[in-house]
Structures are given as structure tokens and as C-alpha cells.
Design an enzyme around this catalytic site. Structure first.
Site, PDB file in Angstrom:
ATOM      1  N   SER A  63       0.815  -1.211   0.000  1.00 40.06           N
ATOM      2  CA  SER A  63       0.000   0.000   0.000  1.00 40.06           C
ATOM      3  C   SER A  63       0.852   1.266   0.000  1.00 40.06           C
ATOM      4  O   SER A  63       1.585   1.531  -0.930  1.00 40.06           O
ATOM      5  CB  SER A  63      -0.974  -0.040   1.187  1.00 40.06           C
ATOM      6  OG  SER A  63      -1.909   0.988   1.125  1.00 40.06           O
ATOM      7  N   ASP A  70      -2.751   6.222  -3.527  1.00 38.12           N
ATOM      8  CA  ASP A  70      -1.636   5.588  -2.827  1.00 38.12           C
ATOM      9  C   ASP A  70      -1.059   4.482  -3.702  1.00 38.12           C
ATOM     10  O   ASP A  70      -1.493   4.293  -4.846  1.00 38.12           O
ATOM     11  CB  ASP A  70      -2.084   5.054  -1.459  1.00 38.12           C
ATOM     12  CG  ASP A  70      -3.026   3.869  -1.568  1.00 38.12           C
ATOM     13  OD1 ASP A  70      -3.743   3.767  -2.582  1.00 38.12           O
ATOM     14  OD2 ASP A  70      -3.049   3.045  -0.637  1.00 38.12           O
ATOM     15  N   ASP A 109      -1.164   1.188  -3.986  1.00 39.24           N
ATOM     16  CA  ASP A 109      -1.964   0.136  -4.606  1.00 39.24           C
ATOM     17  C   ASP A 109      -3.331   0.629  -5.054  1.00 39.24           C
ATOM     18  O   ASP A 109      -4.168  -0.162  -5.483  1.00 39.24           O
ATOM     19  CB  ASP A 109      -2.102  -1.064  -3.674  1.00 39.24           C
ATOM     20  CG  ASP A 109      -2.933  -0.783  -2.426  1.00 39.24           C
ATOM     21  OD1 ASP A 109      -3.008   0.399  -2.038  1.00 39.24           O
ATOM     22  OD2 ASP A 109      -3.477  -1.734  -1.852  1.00 39.24           O
ATOM     23  N   ASP A 159      -6.054   1.755  -3.621  1.00 40.35           N
ATOM     24  CA  ASP A 159      -7.333   1.515  -2.961  1.00 40.35           C
ATOM     25  C   ASP A 159      -7.806   2.731  -2.178  1.00 40.35           C
ATOM     26  O   ASP A 159      -8.888   2.717  -1.597  1.00 40.35           O
ATOM     27  CB  ASP A 159      -7.290   0.270  -2.068  1.00 40.35           C
ATOM     28  CG  ASP A 159      -6.282   0.364  -0.934  1.00 40.35           C
ATOM     29  OD1 ASP A 159      -5.580   1.387  -0.833  1.00 40.35           O
ATOM     30  OD2 ASP A 159      -6.179  -0.603  -0.156  1.00 40.35           O
TER      31      ASP A 159
END
Length: 447
Positions: free
Chosen positions: A99, A238, A240, A242
Site C-alpha cells: 500500500s 496511494d 496500490d 485503494d
């Protein structure tokens, strides 16, 4: 939290806390677990970290060696992986990402067929297998699995987004910070297809620059970029993808609390805010709750972590929830956080209302807040210290209804997080460091 699985899967420094052996074992277990009635079908996605391809190979090896079929999405976002697993015929999905963490870290997040994180009982069984030292039986002959390229899954995800958001962004000028991460492979294509004029930064991933001074955890780059141009809005993802945070036309931050307020009101306007409730975490600002009270919207406050948000939404049939970090879940299009989908929801609300992002969240007056992370020798010992707990209780009484204090361990790092909201920045600073100084004085901090 378990021994390996934290609030957001297994996470650690690549080849230190998280090794290829662990990745192989996770792949082996999942292939064996889901192969009771034929070969397991497991989808794998990865972000742009240097180590992601290494872990992808280890997972695919474990899966295929134990009779499963591994379908590789390649570089993509966590929400894309969650979408594919929840909409197509897979037993589970694995996302390789840490992340918003630095590139040297990585993580393994496992999703069930509904797009939610894996059940805790299965996570516990995986941990027990990792620690057992035993090897599951290898598949033989025709039972051996295969590894397939499955980039088509990314195309399916983008086609789905294009279908569910029926609006035209022609004439809208949008700035994007892609964090040199997963959104490099999704966000630009999705928004260009809607006709937006895009200006993009941090769109050159090289394996080591993910989240490096960019993205939703480092908004300064996008703020300066927006200030220097004539943009309607800016979005920062961010690593990743999400989560997303927003920058208004003046280069000022619109955080997850304001985003949740906008989207909850938008759903309420369309009679889609089931049970008239927004799910937040303990990290949301007191100013959000005061604004929700004025809007006659209820709220359910849960522990930090998107898994906790999703669990509340499922249990109570709530439509939307999220975190201050910009991780928002809207059940009307899937029970998983998606920064790109959140951006599309915001744009939809702006277009439909003919209002700016500022006008949509004008009623939310954010209280000054200070969050300090202190690296610990043992993050769990702090909350069992009587003197520290007495100090926290004293500060709570002092703040009353005009602020709050929250002290909690990080779910993914060896940190204690101390957060105070109050009616002045100086009071926030004084009270946070009153706690931090006591933690240090008692020798709990890592020097």
C-alpha cells in the site's frame, strides 16, 4: 491480529519480515484448501515494487505445485484484483502490495470471492501451517497446476467502471498524482475515456519510487502542481490505488472525512444511504461528526482498518464507510475500497449538483489534529501501563466534548500512534507530546 496477518494482510520488509518462503507457503495452502472439488482458481495482482514480481513467482509456484491454477493480472490495483475475484469465477485472489509503505516493504493480501478480506479462521489456519514446518503433498501428473497470463481481468475492470459511471468529463481539467504505483495502469485510462483533460505526475514507476515523495501520503507535490495551473480538481492515489485524497482548485487538501461527507450526502439524496448511516473509524475528525449531526446522518464508529469498516457494512446493511486516509467503500459497486471509484463518485456528485468540491463539503469544519507516530520496542506494552492510561484518561476529561485523544498501536508497523483533536493546534501539540514524553521517559521508545 494474528502472528503474520495484521489489519491489512501479511506485511514486512521484503526478504526480512516477508520472505519468498512465506509467499510460497501461502500459495501452497490456498491451492490445497480450495482444491477439494477440482483445481483451485486463484487470481494474483501486484503493485510496482521491486520485490513484487519475486513474490508473484513464489505464490504462483506454490499454487501450481499444489494443484492450483494461478491467473496473473500483472501490474494492477488492489481494487481491480478485488473486482475480478468478486465478479469472475475465482476461489480467491491475492494482491502483492504494501500500500502506502516504502518500496522496500511488501505485503500479501488475500481476498475471498465476495471481494472482502479473507475470513480470520482461514488466516489463522495459514499461520499455523507456516509455523508447522510441514509440507503439504505436491500435486503429481495431471493434478499439477498451471500459471496463466490474465491481463484481460484489468480490461474487464476498466470496462465495468466505464459502464457504471455514465457521465461526460469533457471540459473538466483534472490533475492526477499516481504515486508511481498501481494507478499508473488504471486511472489515466479510465478518466481519459470519459473525456477529461488530464495532467499527470508520478507516472514513471521504476520499482523503487512508489510512494516516494508522491501520492496520497505526500500531497505536497500535487498541491504545488495544482497551484501552478488552472485545474478543477486533483486526485492523489496511494501505492496500490485503494485510497485517494483530493486537492481543490487552490491546491488545498480535501481529506477522507470530507470525501465521506460528500458521498454520504450524495447517496442520501438518491435514497441509497441504507439505514441513513455512514461507517467511520476512530480516526475520523470530530468536525465530521458535528457536520453529520447537522445533516441528520447517523454514524457507526469502528476500529481502524478497512476490514472493520466492511464488516460493519455487511452486518448492518450500511451503504458506505471509510477512513480519513481516503480508503472509501461504497457497497453499491462492491465491498472493497477503490480510490479510482471514489474519484469517479466525487466527479459524479460535482457534475450532478453543478457544485465545486469545496461547496459540497463546506459544512465540515475540521478541528485541528495532530498525529505522532513513535517507534517502539514493543508497541503492545504501552497500553498496559497504568501511569500512561491514567494520563490518557486525564486528557480525555480535560478535552470533554470539544476534542479527543486516541492512543493505539499500528496494525502494520512497530509504532504507537498518538492523536489529539482540540480547538487549537497548540493544545494538540502540548497534549500529544505530554503522552509521547511519558512513553520515552519510561524507556518504551526505540532509540
Amino acid at each position: 491480529m494474528g502472528k503474520y496477518f495484521g489489519t491489512d494482510g501479511i506485511r514486512g520488509e521484503a526478504n526480512e519480515g516477508l520472505t519468498v518462503r512465506i509467499a510460497y507457503q501461502v500459495g501452497s495452502f490456498l491451492a490445497d484448501y480450495y482444491s477439494k472439488e477440482g483445481k483451485a482458481k486463484i487470481c494474483i495482482g501486484k503493485d510496482t515494487r521491486l520485490s513484487s514480481s519475486m513474490f508473484e513467482s513464489a505464490l504462483a509456484l506454490g499454487i501450481s505445485a499444489h494443484g492450483g491454477e494461478a491467473y496473473l493480472l500483472g501490474y494492477t490495483s488492489t481494487p481491480c484484483l478485488a473486482y475480478v475475484v468478486s465478479h469472475e469465477d475465482f476461489d480467491c485472489g491475492i494482491m502483492i502490495s504494501a500500500s502506502h509503505n516504502p518500496f522496500s516493504d511488501n505485503g500479501i493480501k488475500v481476498f475471498a470471492t465476495n471481494g472482502l478480506k479473507l475470513d480470520a479462521a482461514i488466516e489463522t489456519a495459514i499461520e499455523e501451517y507456516i509455523d508447522s514446518g510441514e509440507d503439504l503433498p505436491l500435486a503429481k501428473k495431471a493434478a499439477i497446476g498451471q500459471v496463466f497470463d490474465y491481463h484481460q481481468g484489468v480490461e474487464d475492470y476498466l470496462a465495468w467502471l466505464d459502464e457504471i459511471y455514465d457521465f461526460d468529463l469533457n471540459g473538466m481539467k483534472i490533475a492526477l498524482d499516481l504515486a508511481n504505483g498501481s494507478s499508473c495502469f488504471t486511472a489515466k485510462r479510465a478518466l481519459e475515456k470519459k473525456g477529461a483533460k488530464l495532467a499527470i505526475v508520478s507516472d514513471e514507476p521504476n520499482g523503487t519510487n512508489i510512494n516516494n515523495g508522491c501520492g496520497s501520503t505526500h500531497l505536497g507535490h500535487l498541491k504545488d502542481f495544482v497551484k501552478g495551473g488552472n485545474y478543477d480538481i486533483g486526485f492523489a492515489f496511494d501505492g496500490d490505488a485503494d485510497r485517494v485524497l483530493v486537492v481543490n482548485s487552490r491546491g488545498e487538501e480535501i481529506d477522507g472525512d470530507k470525501i465521506m461527507y460528500i458521498l454520504a450526502n450524495h447517496l442520501k439524496k438518491h435514497d441509497k444511504l441504507t439505514n441513513n448511516t455512514l461507517v467511520t473509524t476512530v480516526m475520523s475528525n470530530i468536525g465530521l461528526y458535528k457536520a453529520l449531526d447537522r445533516a441528520h446522518i447517523a454514524y457507526d464508529i469502528v476500529a481502524v482498518g478497512d476490514k472493520n469498516v466492511a464488516d460493519s457494512m455487511v452486518r448492518n446493511d450500511f451503504a458506505i464507510g471509510g477512513e480519513q486516509s481516503g480508503h472509501i467503500i461504497n457497497k453499491h459497486s462492491g465491498l472493497f475500497g477503490d480510490g479510482l471509484k471514489t474519484a469517479m463518485n466525487i466527479l459524479e456528485a460535482m457534475i450532478e449538483s453543478n457544485l465545486s468540491i469545496d461547496e459540497l463539503c463546506d459544512d465540515v469544519k475540521i478541528y485541528p489534529q495532530l498525529l505522532v507516530n513513535e517507534r517502539m520496542k514493543d508497541k503492545n506494552v504501552v497500553l498496559h501501563d497504568q501511569e500512561i492510561n491514567e494520563l490518557i484518561a486525564k486528557i480525555k476529561d480535560e478535552l470533554g466534548n470539544d476534542g479527543r485523544i486516541l492512543v493505539r498501536p499500528s496494525g502494520t508497523e512497530p509504532l504507537i500512534r498518538v492523536m489529539v483533536e482540540a480547538d487549537s493546534a497548540q493544545k494538540c501539540h502540548d497534549l500529544v507530546y505530554e503522552v509521547i514524553d511519558l512513553i520515552k521517559a519510561k524507556g518504551y521508545s526505540e532509540e
